[in-house]
Motif scaffolding. Structure first.
Motif, PDB file in Angstrom:
ATOM      1  N   ALA A  94       3.854  -7.022   6.895  1.00  0.00           N
ATOM      2  CA  ALA A  94       4.612  -6.471   5.761  1.00  0.00           C
ATOM      3  C   ALA A  94       3.748  -6.477   4.509  1.00  0.00           C
ATOM      4  O   ALA A  94       3.791  -5.542   3.698  1.00  0.00           O
ATOM      5  CB  ALA A  94       5.885  -7.280   5.538  1.00  0.00           C
ATOM      6  N   VAL A 104       1.457  -3.533   4.654  1.00  0.00           N
ATOM      7  CA  VAL A 104       2.187  -2.286   4.424  1.00  0.00           C
ATOM      8  C   VAL A 104       2.467  -2.110   2.931  1.00  0.00           C
ATOM      9  O   VAL A 104       2.251  -1.042   2.354  1.00  0.00           O
ATOM     10  CB  VAL A 104       3.521  -2.273   5.214  1.00  0.00           C
ATOM     11  CG1 VAL A 104       4.337  -1.040   4.864  1.00  0.00           C
ATOM     12  CG2 VAL A 104       3.238  -2.313   6.706  1.00  0.00           C
ATOM     13  N   ASN A 118       4.023   4.622   7.320  1.00  0.00           N
ATOM     14  CA  ASN A 118       4.941   3.499   7.469  1.00  0.00           C
ATOM     15  C   ASN A 118       5.556   3.436   8.848  1.00  0.00           C
ATOM     16  O   ASN A 118       5.743   2.352   9.407  1.00  0.00           O
ATOM     17  CB  ASN A 118       6.026   3.548   6.391  1.00  0.00           C
ATOM     18  CG  ASN A 118       5.540   2.909   5.111  1.00  0.00           C
ATOM     19  OD1 ASN A 118       5.210   1.738   5.103  1.00  0.00           O
ATOM     20  ND2 ASN A 118       5.449   3.685   4.044  1.00  0.00           N
ATOM     21  N   ILE A 119       5.869   4.612   9.405  1.00  0.00           N
ATOM     22  CA  ILE A 119       6.408   4.626  10.761  1.00  0.00           C
ATOM     23  C   ILE A 119       5.390   4.036  11.718  1.00  0.00           C
ATOM     24  O   ILE A 119       5.713   3.207  12.572  1.00  0.00           O
ATOM     25  CB  ILE A 119       6.791   6.070  11.176  1.00  0.00           C
ATOM     26  CG1 ILE A 119       8.012   6.527  10.376  1.00  0.00           C
ATOM     27  CG2 ILE A 119       7.078   6.143  12.674  1.00  0.00           C
ATOM     28  CD1 ILE A 119       8.363   7.983  10.552  1.00  0.00           C
ATOM     29  N   ASN A 124       5.128   0.285  11.213  1.00  0.00           N
ATOM     30  CA  ASN A 124       6.325  -0.369  11.743  1.00  0.00           C
ATOM     31  C   ASN A 124       6.290  -0.420  13.262  1.00  0.00           C
ATOM     32  O   ASN A 124       6.735  -1.376  13.877  1.00  0.00           O
ATOM     33  CB  ASN A 124       7.585   0.366  11.281  1.00  0.00           C
ATOM     34  CG  ASN A 124       8.000  -0.093   9.909  1.00  0.00           C
ATOM     35  OD1 ASN A 124       7.903  -1.272   9.604  1.00  0.00           O
ATOM     36  ND2 ASN A 124       8.428   0.834   9.076  1.00  0.00           N
ATOM     37  N   TYR A 125       5.720   0.651  13.834  1.00  0.00           N
ATOM     38  CA  TYR A 125       5.613   0.712  15.282  1.00  0.00           C
ATOM     39  C   TYR A 125       4.735  -0.433  15.787  1.00  0.00           C
ATOM     40  O   TYR A 125       5.099  -1.156  16.701  1.00  0.00           O
ATOM     41  CB  TYR A 125       5.036   2.073  15.663  1.00  0.00           C
ATOM     42  CG  TYR A 125       4.719   2.224  17.123  1.00  0.00           C
ATOM     43  CD1 TYR A 125       5.740   2.329  18.063  1.00  0.00           C
ATOM     44  CD2 TYR A 125       3.403   2.275  17.552  1.00  0.00           C
ATOM     45  CE1 TYR A 125       5.450   2.473  19.396  1.00  0.00           C
ATOM     46  CE2 TYR A 125       3.103   2.430  18.894  1.00  0.00           C
ATOM     47  CZ  TYR A 125       4.135   2.526  19.814  1.00  0.00           C
ATOM     48  OH  TYR A 125       3.829   2.671  21.134  1.00  0.00           O
ATOM     49  N   GLN A 175       4.039  -3.171  14.241  1.00  0.00           N
ATOM     50  CA  GLN A 175       4.712  -4.435  13.942  1.00  0.00           C
ATOM     51  C   GLN A 175       5.756  -4.724  15.011  1.00  0.00           C
ATOM     52  O   GLN A 175       5.867  -5.840  15.502  1.00  0.00           O
ATOM     53  CB  GLN A 175       5.384  -4.314  12.570  1.00  0.00           C
ATOM     54  CG  GLN A 175       5.796  -5.625  11.982  1.00  0.00           C
ATOM     55  CD  GLN A 175       6.373  -5.413  10.596  1.00  0.00           C
ATOM     56  OE1 GLN A 175       6.702  -4.292  10.214  1.00  0.00           O
ATOM     57  NE2 GLN A 175       6.498  -6.473   9.845  1.00  0.00           N
ATOM     58  N   GLY A 176       6.489  -3.695  15.388  1.00  0.00           N
ATOM     59  CA  GLY A 176       7.542  -3.867  16.369  1.00  0.00           C
ATOM     60  C   GLY A 176       6.998  -4.212  17.744  1.00  0.00           C
ATOM     61  O   GLY A 176       7.574  -4.999  18.468  1.00  0.00           O
TER      62      GLY A 176
END
Lengths: 231, 301
Positions: A158, A161, A219-220, A223-224, A226-227
């Motif tokens: 985070a 990002v 960001n997508i 986030n991907y 990160q997920g």
């Protein structure tokens, strides 16, 4: 309302015709922002880690200072760096001013506090039992550190990002240290500021739409990742 | 929780303090002008005198001429004070402004580093000078911001006979597709740097990079002589009739935009061309150099 329709259509035309000047602007923006973020991550994450896990006199003062630096205006950074790298400054001989390197220097200064404070917060939240358990299981210092970092990875990603978002959207440093030279240091934000200055609001908004789309995609992606690391 | 409440109260007080400042003065008008009138220091002298005489205060928005005119066309300001004769005439013809008053003029100059790598020292033909800069590949900094100076620079490049690069962008305005184009010399690769910024910034950029640029004399003199650290740039080309730079003031038409403060704007324009305003302009000097020459009453003392 027409204004927005006009701007939106203009941005579509810009994208459809693959405007070479626009491509260059996007390329410069992404290159500079990504490099700044990488460098700031390489500096800020270890620094934040050390501050978070060690106890030392003045720790609170360091954290307060870092929090203050979060609010450092880009023009202040721009001005300070300018004074050092201007032709009459100490590092003037390197001819850094109005180059991408100068922008990266400024942006790294801007976001190192962001990465560091987020990392400190993320690591401080980790239960100290993880650390003690790792140590009792015979982990050495580095292995213990890896355990802690692994547990804090959400917060740390985070921080990266947020740092990237900060640099791709900032205009003060890019303008003052980059100089908005077409084809060299013109980024999406300085280009928008320019179109605004010229009174070409339609083009400015068109660029804004493209900037937002790119930020969204970035960001997508992040986030991907990160997920995916989540268990 | 107690700390939090105290924090909130302090924040509330601060916000109240900020918003209750208010705007007391009522003889305030907004003016969009070119960066050169502000960067040259003229407005710093002119506006206090204006306030003394008429009580009018002016909120100055300094931009490139293109943006200043656009502000007028959008009714964002009450008066514009710019330098691009043809575009000013068009502004009045299309009904956006009431009348153009010729206020003053100065001239453009080509400045560059002491070493003069292109060898243009003493040339009076501006187009030839630019051509030599291009052929020698010396770095040239362009305003590139659609300002009056940029307009002039493009005109000059076109007369050099060097093949020009036309960059066209299509934008949509009021539902219609519109082409916007800019000219720059062809094969300009690394030597032609378009930075899209104001005159002062362009001069400091050229100074840093020790490059040539086209500047208006007012801003140049102010940056050369009016600063603690003078610019390291010299004048190499001046006196070409194509380098003249007239300034005009135009009140925004109240028929088009009923909300503009036309009376005050007109009073300001009249003051500028009155003996009083013209003499302030004439007598504005930076270290013995006159920067602007009055056009309404040329002989004023």
């Amino acid at each position: 309302m027409d204004f927005f329709v006009d701007s939106f259509l203009s941005s579509l035309i810009l994208i459809r015709t693959v405007d070479p000047a626009l491509l260059n602007i996007v390329y410069v923006s992404l290159k500079v922002s990504l490099l700044s973020t990488l460098i700031a991550g390489a500096v800020g994450i270890p620094f934040g880690f050390v501050v978070a896990v060690t106890e030392f006199a003045g720790k609170r003062a360091v954290i307060t200072l870092l929090n203050t630096l979060l609010a450092l205006p880009t023009v202040v950074i721009g001005l300070f760096v300018y004074m050092f790298i201007s032709r009459r400054g100490i590092f003037g001989v390197f001819d850094l001013l109005y180059t991408q390197k100068a922008m990266i220097i400024g942006q790294v200064i801007l976001i190192v506090p962001v990465v560091t404070t987020f990392t400190i917060t993320a690591i401080s939240r980790i239960d100290t039992r993880y650390r003690r358990t790792a140590m009792t299981l015979g982990a050495d210092r580095i292995q213990t550190a890896m355990v802690i970092l692994r547990e804090a990875r959400f917060g740390i990603v985070a921080s990266v990002v947020a740092a990237f978002g900060r640099v791709i959207s900032e205009v003060g440093i890019s303008m003052m240290l980059g100089g908005n030279a077409k084809g060299f240091t013109r980024t999406m934000t300085t280009a928008m500021a320019l179109e605004y200055d010229k009174g070409e609001f339609v083009l400015a908004v068109a660029l804004g739409i493209i900037l937002m789309s790119i930020s969204l995609v970035m960001n997508i992606l992040l986030n991907y990742f990160q997920g995916r690391t989540a268990v | 929780m107690k700390k939090f409440c105290i924090g909130l109260v302090i924040l509330g007080c601060l916000m109240f303090g900020i918003t209750s400042g208010g705007f007391a003065a009522d003889k305030v008008i907004k003016m969009s002008t070119t960066t050169s009138t502000l960067a040259s220091g003229l407005l710093d002298i002119l506006l206090p005198e204006l306030k003394k005489d008429t009580g009018i205060e002016i909120k100055v928005l300094a931009k490139g001429t293109g943006a200043a005119i656009r502000d007028g066309m959008d009714g964002n300001v009450d008066v514009i004070f710019v330098h691009a004769l043809e575009r000013e005439k068009e502004f009045v013809e299309k009904g956006y402004g009431t009348k153009r008053y010729a206020v003053m003029h100065n001239d453009f100059i080509v400045v560059g580093p002491k070493e003069d790598p292109a060898g243009i020292k003493g040339m009076t033909d501006a187009a030839e000078a630019l051509k030599k800069i291009a052929l020698s590949g010396s770095t040239f900094i362009s305003r590139g911001d659609d300002s009056g100076t940029h307009t002039k620079e493009q005109e000059l490049w076109e007369t050099t006979g060097i093949p020009m690069n036309k960059e066209t962008r299509t934008i949509v305005l009021e539902g219609k597709e519109l082409k916007v184009s800019f000219f720059s010399p062809q094969d300009s690769g690394r030597w032609y740097v378009s930075i899209g910024q104001g005159m002062g910034k362009t001069l400091t950029f050229a100074d840093e990079k020790q490059a040539y640029t086209l500047a208006d004399r007012g801003t140049y003199v102010n940056y050369k002589l009016g600063r603690a650290v003078p610019l390291d740039l010299e004048i190499f080309c001046e006196g070409d009739s194509r380098l003249a730079n007239p300034y005009g003031v135009i009140p925004v038409n109240p028929k088009k935009f009923p909300h503009v403060r036309y009376d005050l704007a007109e009073q300001f324009a009249q003051w500028l061309i009155s003996p009083r305003g013209q003499s302030v302009i004439k007598n504005y000097q930076v270290l013995g150099q006159t920067l602007f020459f009055p056009d309404a009453i040329p002989g004023i003392k």
